[in-house]
Design a protein around this motif. Structure first.
Motif, PDB file in Angstrom:
ATOM      1  N   LEU A 299      13.481  -3.172  11.358  1.00  0.00           N
ATOM      2  CA  LEU A 299      13.666  -3.620  12.731  1.00  0.00           C
ATOM      3  C   LEU A 299      12.971  -4.957  12.951  1.00  0.00           C
ATOM      4  O   LEU A 299      11.955  -5.246  12.310  1.00  0.00           O
ATOM      5  N   PRO A 300      13.468  -5.793  13.874  1.00  0.00           N
ATOM      6  CA  PRO A 300      12.740  -7.012  14.221  1.00  0.00           C
ATOM      7  C   PRO A 300      11.426  -6.665  14.908  1.00  0.00           C
ATOM      8  O   PRO A 300      11.254  -5.554  15.427  1.00  0.00           O
ATOM      9  N   PRO A 301      10.463  -7.603  14.932  1.00  0.00           N
ATOM     10  CA  PRO A 301       9.134  -7.280  15.457  1.00  0.00           C
ATOM     11  C   PRO A 301       9.119  -6.721  16.874  1.00  0.00           C
ATOM     12  O   PRO A 301       8.371  -5.765  17.146  1.00  0.00           O
TER      13      PRO A 301
ATOM     14  N   CYS B  94       5.572  -6.576  10.382  1.00  0.00           N
ATOM     15  CA  CYS B  94       6.906  -6.181  10.852  1.00  0.00           C
ATOM     16  C   CYS B  94       7.944  -7.193  10.391  1.00  0.00           C
ATOM     17  O   CYS B  94       9.032  -6.819   9.918  1.00  0.00           O
ATOM     18  N   GLN B  95       7.626  -8.481  10.531  1.00  0.00           N
ATOM     19  CA  GLN B  95       8.543  -9.524  10.089  1.00  0.00           C
ATOM     20  C   GLN B  95       8.720  -9.477   8.582  1.00  0.00           C
ATOM     21  O   GLN B  95       9.818  -9.699   8.061  1.00  0.00           O
ATOM     22  N   CYS B  96       7.637  -9.133   7.874  1.00  0.00           N
ATOM     23  CA  CYS B  96       7.660  -9.166   6.413  1.00  0.00           C
ATOM     24  C   CYS B  96       8.587  -8.108   5.829  1.00  0.00           C
ATOM     25  O   CYS B  96       9.398  -8.425   4.944  1.00  0.00           O
ATOM     26  N   LEU B  97       8.486  -6.852   6.314  1.00  0.00           N
ATOM     27  CA  LEU B  97       9.207  -5.808   5.575  1.00  0.00           C
ATOM     28  C   LEU B  97       9.827  -4.698   6.397  1.00  0.00           C
ATOM     29  O   LEU B  97      10.520  -3.847   5.827  1.00  0.00           O
TER      30      LEU B  97
ATOM     31  N   MET C 254       4.571 -15.022  10.078  1.00  0.00           N
ATOM     32  CA  MET C 254       4.889 -14.584   8.713  1.00  0.00           C
ATOM     33  C   MET C 254       6.374 -14.828   8.467  1.00  0.00           C
ATOM     34  O   MET C 254       7.156 -15.026   9.406  1.00  0.00           O
ATOM     35  N   ARG C 255       6.746 -14.801   7.192  1.00  0.00           N
ATOM     36  CA  ARG C 255       8.141 -14.957   6.796  1.00  0.00           C
ATOM     37  C   ARG C 255       8.651 -13.651   6.198  1.00  0.00           C
ATOM     38  O   ARG C 255       7.881 -12.861   5.656  1.00  0.00           O
ATOM     39  N   ARG C 256       9.946 -13.469   6.281  1.00  0.00           N
ATOM     40  CA  ARG C 256      10.568 -12.265   5.737  1.00  0.00           C
ATOM     41  C   ARG C 256      10.329 -12.162   4.234  1.00  0.00           C
ATOM     42  O   ARG C 256      10.579 -13.110   3.474  1.00  0.00           O
ATOM     43  N   GLY C 257       9.816 -11.008   3.803  1.00  0.00           N
ATOM     44  CA  GLY C 257       9.651 -10.741   2.392  1.00  0.00           C
ATOM     45  C   GLY C 257       8.443 -11.392   1.737  1.00  0.00           C
ATOM     46  O   GLY C 257       8.249 -11.222   0.533  1.00  0.00           O
ATOM     47  N   VAL C 258       7.617 -12.095   2.506  1.00  0.00           N
ATOM     48  CA  VAL C 258       6.451 -12.780   1.945  1.00  0.00           C
ATOM     49  C   VAL C 258       5.215 -12.353   2.727  1.00  0.00           C
ATOM     50  O   VAL C 258       5.079 -12.679   3.915  1.00  0.00           O
TER      51      VAL C 258
ATOM     52  N   HIS D  81       0.828  -1.196   0.000  1.00  0.00           N
ATOM     53  CA  HIS D  81       0.000   0.000   0.000  1.00  0.00           C
ATOM     54  C   HIS D  81       0.872   1.259   0.000  1.00  0.00           C
ATOM     55  O   HIS D  81       2.085   1.196   0.222  1.00  0.00           O
ATOM     56  N   LEU D  82       0.244   2.400  -0.242  1.00  0.00           N
ATOM     57  CA  LEU D  82       0.979   3.666  -0.109  1.00  0.00           C
ATOM     58  C   LEU D  82       1.575   3.777   1.276  1.00  0.00           C
ATOM     59  O   LEU D  82       2.762   4.086   1.445  1.00  0.00           O
ATOM     60  N   LEU D  83       0.747   3.560   2.297  1.00  0.00           N
ATOM     61  CA  LEU D  83       1.218   3.579   3.679  1.00  0.00           C
ATOM     62  C   LEU D  83       1.558   2.145   4.058  1.00  0.00           C
ATOM     63  O   LEU D  83       0.693   1.364   4.459  1.00  0.00           O
ATOM     64  N   ALA D  84       2.831   1.790   3.898  1.00  0.00           N
ATOM     65  CA  ALA D  84       3.258   0.395   4.032  1.00  0.00           C
ATOM     66  C   ALA D  84       4.103   0.128   5.263  1.00  0.00           C
ATOM     67  O   ALA D  84       4.215  -1.031   5.684  1.00  0.00           O
TER      68      ALA D  84
END
Length: 285
Positions: free
Chosen positions: A198-200, A192-195, A219-223, A162-165
């Motif tokens: 900082l760590p969650p 937080c984990q995704c993108l 969740m997984r990083r980047g997914v 989203h715009l605000l991501a």
């Protein structure tokens, strides 16, 4: 400090709302993240006021707290997921989303909700970034005014794509709007984990002053895929300890919108997981 755990109705769409609320209370949840949608509490129904009063009585009888969420996929447009958004090129379409959010503020107030959740939407193709931010700020202003009058914080969620991501984007919006008191943050732990850089757990600490609603899943990083607990990469005890340490007293709501087919079982196993993970945070009802 105790954590108040909830479950999102967008993960229980195969159940009637009354049955979903009874299920969550019976399992021992403290509250519910109630997504306003046609199959549960339709914000556009002619009798939405009467329905809101009935749901409020049910919540009170079950001793469930509530956050109102506005992420229904097709509540305004049966052809466009989440459309129209606050960023739509058509001013009338943007106004339709603003109007829905203002109506949602009224429903949230009628339910005694502790916050109203929303998100920005994706930037339409060909739209300059500055224009998108201007549209978002303008479209949210009437919602924030309504939220201030109702005493219901508006909790904007950073949403991947989203715009605000990101958290940084939330602070950009705060600056654009002049940091209104009614504006707060929905923090999704999986996002937080995704993108986030900082760590969650560190995201929780950084977001603490603006926290008005929390969503949680694995969740997984980047997914960007909401997963049941244990199927992703998040180390939850430090996250929940950080949440408890902030003094946040709203709901922490399990967010599994693509798992309604297994909703009752996941509601049970998710609560068991979070109770075990929050033992250091002294979870209690």
């Amino acid at each position: 400090m105790t954590l108040r755990l909830g479950y999102g109705t967008n993960g229980l769409t195969d159940l009637r709302l009354d049955d979903a609320l009874g299920l969550l209370a019976g399992l021992g949840y403290d509250g519910v993240g109630l997504t306003l949608d046609h199959m549960h509490l339709d914000p556009l129904a002619p009798d939405a006021g009467d329905r809101t009063r009935r749901v409020a009585r049910r919540l009170d009888a079950l001793r469930l707290g509530v956050t109102v969420e506005t992420g229904a996929r097709y509540v305004l447009d049966p052809r466009r997921k989440h459309g129209p958004t606050l960023l739509d090129p058509d001013p009338e379409a943007r106004a339709a989303r603003t109007g829905l959010l203002v109506r949602s503020v009224e429903i949230a107030a009628g339910l005694g909700a502790h916050a109203l959740h929303c998100f920005s939407g994706t930037t339409p193709p060909g739209t300059p970034t500055d224009t998108a931010w201007e549209r978002l700020a303008d479209a949210l202003t009437p919602v924030l005014d309504a939220a201030a009058r109702a005493g219901i914080p508006l909790a904007v969620e950073p949403e991947p794509g989203h715009l605000l991501a990101t958290l940084a984007d939330f602070h950009h919006l705060r600056t654009l709007l002049g940091d209104p008191p009614a504006l707060g943050l929905t923090l999704d732990i999986g996002h937080c984990q995704c993108l986030e850089p900082l760590p969650p757990a560190a995201c929780v600490e950084a977001a603490a002053p603006w926290l008005r609603h929390v969503q949680i899943e694995d969740m997984r990083r980047g997914v960007h895929e909401h997963l049941p607990f244990g199927d992703g990469e998040i180390d939850f005890p430090p996250v929940l300890e950080a949440l408890a340490a902030t003094g946040y007293d709203g709901l922490t709501v399990v967010e599994l919108p693509r798992h309604s087919h297994a909703g009752p079982d996941l509601a049970r196993t998710s609560l068991d997981f979070l109770r075990a993970a929050t033992a250091p945070a002294r979870h209690g009802r």
